[in-house]
Design an enzyme around this catalytic site. Structure first.
Site, PDB file in Angstrom:
ATOM      1  N   TYR A 158      -5.776   0.153  -7.064  1.00 30.27           N
ATOM      2  CA  TYR A 158      -7.058  -0.293  -6.530  1.00 30.27           C
ATOM      3  C   TYR A 158      -8.049  -0.296  -7.684  1.00 30.27           C
ATOM      4  O   TYR A 158      -7.826   0.360  -8.702  1.00 30.27           O
ATOM      5  CB  TYR A 158      -7.564   0.634  -5.417  1.00 30.27           C
ATOM      6  CG  TYR A 158      -7.474   2.094  -5.766  1.00 30.27           C
ATOM      7  CD1 TYR A 158      -8.453   2.712  -6.524  1.00 30.27           C
ATOM      8  CD2 TYR A 158      -6.371   2.851  -5.365  1.00 30.27           C
ATOM      9  CE1 TYR A 158      -8.349   4.054  -6.874  1.00 30.27           C
ATOM     10  CE2 TYR A 158      -6.262   4.196  -5.705  1.00 30.27           C
ATOM     11  CZ  TYR A 158      -7.254   4.789  -6.462  1.00 30.27           C
ATOM     12  OH  TYR A 158      -7.150   6.100  -6.811  1.00 30.27           O
ATOM     13  N   ASN A 217     -12.885  11.285 -13.288  1.00 30.98           N
ATOM     14  CA  ASN A 217     -12.251  10.006 -13.601  1.00 30.98           C
ATOM     15  C   ASN A 217     -13.024   8.803 -13.060  1.00 30.98           C
ATOM     16  O   ASN A 217     -12.484   7.712 -12.930  1.00 30.98           O
ATOM     17  CB  ASN A 217     -10.807   9.996 -13.082  1.00 30.98           C
ATOM     18  CG  ASN A 217      -9.899   9.192 -13.984  1.00 30.98           C
ATOM     19  OD1 ASN A 217     -10.083   9.174 -15.207  1.00 30.98           O
ATOM     20  ND2 ASN A 217      -8.931   8.501 -13.390  1.00 30.98           N
ATOM     21  N   ARG A 218     -14.286   9.036 -12.747  1.00 34.78           N
ATOM     22  CA  ARG A 218     -15.225   7.941 -12.463  1.00 34.78           C
ATOM     23  C   ARG A 218     -16.460   8.086 -13.359  1.00 34.78           C
ATOM     24  O   ARG A 218     -17.421   7.363 -13.186  1.00 34.78           O
ATOM     25  CB  ARG A 218     -15.694   7.981 -10.995  1.00 34.78           C
ATOM     26  CG  ARG A 218     -14.588   7.862  -9.958  1.00 34.78           C
ATOM     27  CD  ARG A 218     -13.980   6.466  -9.922  1.00 34.78           C
ATOM     28  NE  ARG A 218     -12.981   6.351  -8.855  1.00 34.78           N
ATOM     29  CZ  ARG A 218     -11.721   6.764  -8.972  1.00 34.78           C
ATOM     30  NH1 ARG A 218     -11.293   7.292 -10.113  1.00 34.78           N
ATOM     31  NH2 ARG A 218     -10.874   6.616  -7.956  1.00 34.78           N
ATOM     32  N   GLU A 251       0.871   8.609 -13.120  1.00 41.77           N
ATOM     33  CA  GLU A 251       0.857   9.308 -11.824  1.00 41.77           C
ATOM     34  C   GLU A 251       2.241   9.921 -11.643  1.00 41.77           C
ATOM     35  O   GLU A 251       3.214   9.234 -11.339  1.00 41.77           O
ATOM     36  CB  GLU A 251       0.555   8.326 -10.677  1.00 41.77           C
ATOM     37  CG  GLU A 251      -0.834   7.723 -10.706  1.00 41.77           C
ATOM     38  CD  GLU A 251      -1.929   8.653 -10.161  1.00 41.77           C
ATOM     39  OE1 GLU A 251      -1.599   9.760  -9.674  1.00 41.77           O
ATOM     40  OE2 GLU A 251      -3.106   8.256 -10.250  1.00 41.77           O
ATOM     41  N   HIS A 273      -8.225  15.765 -12.401  1.00 45.77           N
ATOM     42  CA  HIS A 273      -8.295  15.941 -10.947  1.00 45.77           C
ATOM     43  C   HIS A 273      -7.638  17.268 -10.593  1.00 45.77           C
ATOM     44  O   HIS A 273      -6.439  17.457 -10.782  1.00 45.77           O
ATOM     45  CB  HIS A 273      -7.611  14.779 -10.233  1.00 45.77           C
ATOM     46  CG  HIS A 273      -8.435  13.529 -10.251  1.00 45.77           C
ATOM     47  ND1 HIS A 273      -7.893  12.267 -10.197  1.00 45.77           N
ATOM     48  CD2 HIS A 273      -9.786  13.363 -10.323  1.00 45.77           C
ATOM     49  CE1 HIS A 273      -8.879  11.367 -10.226  1.00 45.77           C
ATOM     50  NE2 HIS A 273     -10.030  12.006 -10.312  1.00 45.77           N
ATOM     51  N   ALA A 274      -8.463  18.166 -10.054  1.00 43.99           N
ATOM     52  CA  ALA A 274      -8.068  19.569  -9.923  1.00 43.99           C
ATOM     53  C   ALA A 274      -6.802  19.796  -9.103  1.00 43.99           C
ATOM     54  O   ALA A 274      -5.955  20.602  -9.454  1.00 43.99           O
ATOM     55  CB  ALA A 274      -9.233  20.340  -9.318  1.00 43.99           C
ATOM     56  N   ARG A 275      -6.687  19.088  -7.981  1.00 44.04           N
ATOM     57  CA  ARG A 275      -5.617  19.407  -7.025  1.00 44.04           C
ATOM     58  C   ARG A 275      -4.255  18.872  -7.436  1.00 44.04           C
ATOM     59  O   ARG A 275      -3.248  19.164  -6.804  1.00 44.04           O
ATOM     60  CB  ARG A 275      -5.995  18.841  -5.665  1.00 44.04           C
ATOM     61  CG  ARG A 275      -6.109  17.304  -5.638  1.00 44.04           C
ATOM     62  CD  ARG A 275      -6.827  16.865  -4.390  1.00 44.04           C
ATOM     63  NE  ARG A 275      -6.919  15.412  -4.274  1.00 44.04           N
ATOM     64  CZ  ARG A 275      -7.529  14.793  -3.263  1.00 44.04           C
ATOM     65  NH1 ARG A 275      -8.093  15.506  -2.310  1.00 44.04           N
ATOM     66  NH2 ARG A 275      -7.574  13.484  -3.216  1.00 44.04           N
ATOM     67  N   GLU A 276      -4.218  18.068  -8.491  1.00 47.16           N
ATOM     68  CA  GLU A 276      -2.974  17.413  -8.884  1.00 47.16           C
ATOM     69  C   GLU A 276      -2.170  18.355  -9.776  1.00 47.16           C
ATOM     70  O   GLU A 276      -2.061  18.179 -10.988  1.00 47.16           O
ATOM     71  CB  GLU A 276      -3.308  16.068  -9.553  1.00 47.16           C
ATOM     72  CG  GLU A 276      -4.041  15.150  -8.572  1.00 47.16           C
ATOM     73  CD  GLU A 276      -4.678  13.908  -9.208  1.00 47.16           C
ATOM     74  OE1 GLU A 276      -4.493  13.688 -10.426  1.00 47.16           O
ATOM     75  OE2 GLU A 276      -5.358  13.162  -8.480  1.00 47.16           O
ATOM     76  N   HIS A 333      -1.815  12.471 -14.078  1.00 49.11           N
ATOM     77  CA  HIS A 333      -2.329  12.676 -12.730  1.00 49.11           C
ATOM     78  C   HIS A 333      -1.122  12.818 -11.802  1.00 49.11           C
ATOM     79  O   HIS A 333       0.010  12.667 -12.212  1.00 49.11           O
ATOM     80  CB  HIS A 333      -3.134  11.439 -12.279  1.00 49.11           C
ATOM     81  CG  HIS A 333      -4.461  11.280 -12.951  1.00 49.11           C
ATOM     82  ND1 HIS A 333      -5.646  11.375 -12.267  1.00 49.11           N
ATOM     83  CD2 HIS A 333      -4.797  11.012 -14.237  1.00 49.11           C
ATOM     84  CE1 HIS A 333      -6.655  11.181 -13.104  1.00 49.11           C
ATOM     85  NE2 HIS A 333      -6.166  10.954 -14.314  1.00 49.11           N
ATOM     86  N   SER A 334      -1.384  13.049 -10.517  1.00 50.01           N
ATOM     87  CA  SER A 334      -0.345  12.905  -9.509  1.00 50.01           C
ATOM     88  C   SER A 334      -1.037  12.493  -8.209  1.00 50.01           C
ATOM     89  O   SER A 334      -2.218  12.779  -8.041  1.00 50.01           O
ATOM     90  CB  SER A 334       0.433  14.211  -9.322  1.00 50.01           C
ATOM     91  OG  SER A 334      -0.242  15.104  -8.446  1.00 50.01           O
ATOM     92  N   TYR A 335      -0.349  11.752  -7.278  1.00 53.11           N
ATOM     93  CA  TYR A 335       1.069  11.528  -7.328  1.00 53.11           C
ATOM     94  C   TYR A 335       1.352  10.055  -7.059  1.00 53.11           C
ATOM     95  O   TYR A 335       0.429   9.291  -6.782  1.00 53.11           O
ATOM     96  CB  TYR A 335       1.768  12.390  -6.255  1.00 53.11           C
ATOM     97  CG  TYR A 335       1.393  12.030  -4.837  1.00 53.11           C
ATOM     98  CD1 TYR A 335       0.228  12.547  -4.263  1.00 53.11           C
ATOM     99  CD2 TYR A 335       2.171  11.137  -4.080  1.00 53.11           C
ATOM    100  CE1 TYR A 335      -0.131  12.203  -2.970  1.00 53.11           C
ATOM    101  CE2 TYR A 335       1.798  10.797  -2.785  1.00 53.11           C
ATOM    102  CZ  TYR A 335       0.650  11.329  -2.236  1.00 53.11           C
ATOM    103  OH  TYR A 335       0.281  10.980  -0.961  1.00 53.11           O
ATOM    104  N   ARG A 353     -10.871  18.169  -5.843  1.00 51.28           N
ATOM    105  CA  ARG A 353     -10.510  17.138  -6.825  1.00 51.28           C
ATOM    106  C   ARG A 353     -11.455  17.099  -8.028  1.00 51.28           C
ATOM    107  O   ARG A 353     -11.051  16.831  -9.155  1.00 51.28           O
ATOM    108  CB  ARG A 353     -10.540  15.790  -6.091  1.00 51.28           C
ATOM    109  CG  ARG A 353     -10.518  14.535  -6.955  1.00 51.28           C
ATOM    110  CD  ARG A 353     -10.598  13.328  -6.014  1.00 51.28           C
ATOM    111  NE  ARG A 353     -10.928  12.086  -6.679  1.00 51.28           N
ATOM    112  CZ  ARG A 353     -10.029  11.159  -7.011  1.00 51.28           C
ATOM    113  NH1 ARG A 353      -8.746  11.356  -6.781  1.00 51.28           N
ATOM    114  NH2 ARG A 353     -10.415  10.038  -7.566  1.00 51.28           N
TER     115      ARG A 353
HETATM  116 ZN   LIG Z   1      -5.841  11.814 -10.200  1.00 54.77          ZN
END
Ligand SMILES: [Zn+2]
Length: 424
Positions: free
Chosen positions: A358, A253-254, A381, A185-188, A306-308, A236
Site C-alpha cells: 500500500y 516509519n512515517r 517483512e 516498529h516495536a511489536r515486530e 520489519h514483520s510480518y 508500534r
Molecule cells: Zn513494520
C-alpha cells in the site's frame, strides 16, 4: 445530572494524569478478510484509522487476505458490515489477550531451554525474544569476543534515554558498507532478534566482512520495544509525548522527510500511523538520518527489518511510479529470495511498497534512497507464524535467522563485487 458530573470529574482526572488510553486486548478479534473485488477492498480499507481497528496486514493484491485486529466493541458491528456486503471473512483469534498471555508463558518456558552448542556461553542463546538489556549485553559480548572485527557505536539516545547502538563488523580496510536496522516498529519482535542472528553469523564468516563493512542497528526504537514487553504487546510507535494529546508516540516509519505525509500516514496523534508533528520529530529517526548522512559515501545497501508477511520491498512508498533502477532492485531481491528458499522453501513476494502492499510516505527506505543516496534500499517483512502475526513462535527464531542469513550472503557478495576494490 449526578452521573454527568461524575463523568466530568473522571475525565478531568484522566486529563490531569495525562492518562494514555489504549484499545483493550480483551475480546479483541483477529479477522482475516478476502475482499475479492476492488470495491470490497476499498470498503474494508475505509476503516483504516478508525479507532478500534488495526490493519496488521494490508495488501494491494486481491488474491491475498487482509488481516485486521478489531476491538470487542467494534467487532460485532464490523462483521455485520462484511456480511451485508458479501465479503468473506473468518475470525482466527477470538481474544487477542489470551494469545498474548499464552505467548508470555511459552516464552518463559523457552527461555530455560538448553541452547544450541554454537550459542553456549553467550549472554543470549536465541531460545526466546530478548529484552533491550539482553540485546545490549549480547552486543557487548560479541565486541569482546571478536574485538579485532567488531566495534560498538553509540548512534543516539531514545526519547526515554536508552542508547541506540550500532555494531560495526569490518576487516579494517575502507570497504563499501551495508547498513541494517531493525525494530523501528516495536511489536515486530521477529526483526531485532533476526538482526542479532545475522551479527552472530557475520562475525564467524570472514569472507563476508573481508571486502564489505557491516553496520547493524538491532533496535532502533528501544522505548517502544520495551513497552511491548512491560505493558502493551501491540505497541508500534515510539514513546514520545505529543503536546495537547493523551496519545503517545509517532510511527517512525512515517517520520522520514521525503514526501512526508503525502499518503498513507496520519496527522492524528492517536493513530498507529501518526507521522509526527514534523518530519524527523523523533530522536530515533534523527539517529538513523545522522548515521546515514555521516556514512553516505560508504553505505551502498540498506535493509530495514520489519514483520510480518514475507515481502522484499523497495521504493517508492509514496508513489506507484518505479525508480529508474527498478530492474536492479528487483533482480537482487530475486537472488535474495532464492537464497532464502534454498534452506526450507520459504518464499517472499517482491515489489515496490506501493504496488505490492500500500502507499505510505515517510518510510526509512524511501528516505535512505531518495535523500541518503543509497540506491539499493529494501524493507524486509520477515515471516510471522504465530496467532496474531507479530508473535513468531520462539522455536522459529533460529530457522528464520538461518534462512535470512542466506540472503545476507547474497547481498554481501553483490556489494563486494559491484563496489569492491580492483584487488578482488
Ligand atoms: Zn513494520
Amino acid at each position: 445530572m449526578r452521573f454527568s458530573l461524575v463523568l466530568l470529574v473522571a475525565f478531568a482526572a484522566a486529563a490531569a494524569a495525562n492518562e494514555e488510553i489504549l484499545p483493550s486486548l480483551r475480546g479483541m478479534q483477529a479477522i482475516r478478510i478476502m475482499a475479492d473485488t476492488e470495491e470490497k477492498l476499498n470498503l474494508v480499507k475505509s476503516y483504516e484509522g478508525v479507532p478500534g481497528f488495526d490493519f496488521i496486514k494490508l495488501t494491494a493484491n486481491l488474491q491475498e487476505p487482509v488481516n485486521v485486529l478489531v476491538t470487542a466493541e467494534q467487532a460485532t458491528f464490523f462483521k455485520s458490515v462484511l456480511e451485508r456486503n458479501e465479503i468473506d471473512y473468518n475470525v482466527y483469534v477470538n481474544n487477542v489477550l489470551e494469545k498474548v498471555e499464552e505467548e508470555k508463558i511459552a516464552m518463559e518456558l523457552a527461555r530455560n531451554l538448553p541452547p544450541l552448542e554454537k550459542f553456549a556461553g553467550r549472554s543470549f542463546t536465541f531460545t526466546s525474544f530478548p529484552r533491550y538489556n539482553v540485546i545490549v549485553s549480547y552486543l557487548q559480548d560479541i565486541v569482546k569476543s571478536y574485538s579485532n572485527v567488531a566495534t560498538l557505536l553509540d548512534i543516539g539516545t531514545s526519547y526515554e534515554g536508552r542508547t541506540i547502538y550500532a555494531i560495526k563488523i569490518s576487516s579494517g580496510s575502507n570497504n563499501p558498507a551495508i547498513l541494517i536496522d531493525a525494530g523501528i516498529h516495536a511489536r515486530e519482535w521477529a526483526a531485532p532478534v533476526t538482526s542479532l542472528y545475522v551479527i552472530n553469523e557475520l562475525v564467524e564468516n570472514p569472507d563476508l566482512y573481508a571486502n564489505v563493512d557491516w553496520y547493524i542497528i538491532p533496535t532502533l526504537n528501544p522505548d517502544g520495544y520495551e513497552y511491548t514487553f512491560t505493558t502493551y504487546r501491540l505497541w508500534r510507535k515510539t514513546r514520545s509525548v505529543t503536546a495537547g494529546s493523551t496519545c503517545l508516540g509517532v510511527d517512525g516509519n512515517r517520520n522520514f522527510e521525503l514526501q512526508w505525509m503525502l499518503t498513507g500516514a496520519s496527522s492524528s496523534p492517536c493513530s498507529d500511523t501518526y507521522a509526527g508533528k514534523a518530519p524527523f520529530s523523533e530522536v530515533e529517526t534523527q539517529a538513523l538520518r545522522n548515521f546515514v548522512l555521516a556514512n553516505k559515501d560508504s553505505i551502498k545497501l540498506y535493509l530495514t527489518y520489519h514483520s510480518y508477511g514475507n515481502y522484499i520491498l523497495y521504493p517508492w512508498g509514496y508513489t506507484s511510479d518505479l525508480p529508474d533502477d527498478e530492474p536492479e532492485l528487483r533482480s537482487l531481491a530475486e537472488a535474495a529470495d532464492d537464497a532464502i528458499a534454498s534452506l526450507y522453501g520459504t518464499r517472499y513476494t517482491i515489489g515496490s511498497s506501493t504496488n505490492v502492499l500500500y502507499a505510505a510516505a515517510g518510510g526509512s527506505d524511501d528516505w535512505v534512497k531518495g535523500i541518503g543516496g543509497v540506491e539499493l534500499s529494501y524493507t524486509i517483512e520477515l515471516p510471522g507464524g504465530g496467532w496474531f502475526g507479530f508473535d513468531l513462535p520462539a522455536s522459529r527464531i533460529i530457522p528464520v535467522g538461518a534462512e535470512t542469513f542466506e540472503s545476507i550472503k547474497v547481498f554481501g557478495k553483490y556489494i563486494a563485487q559491484k563496489f569492491g576494490s580492483t584487488r578482488n
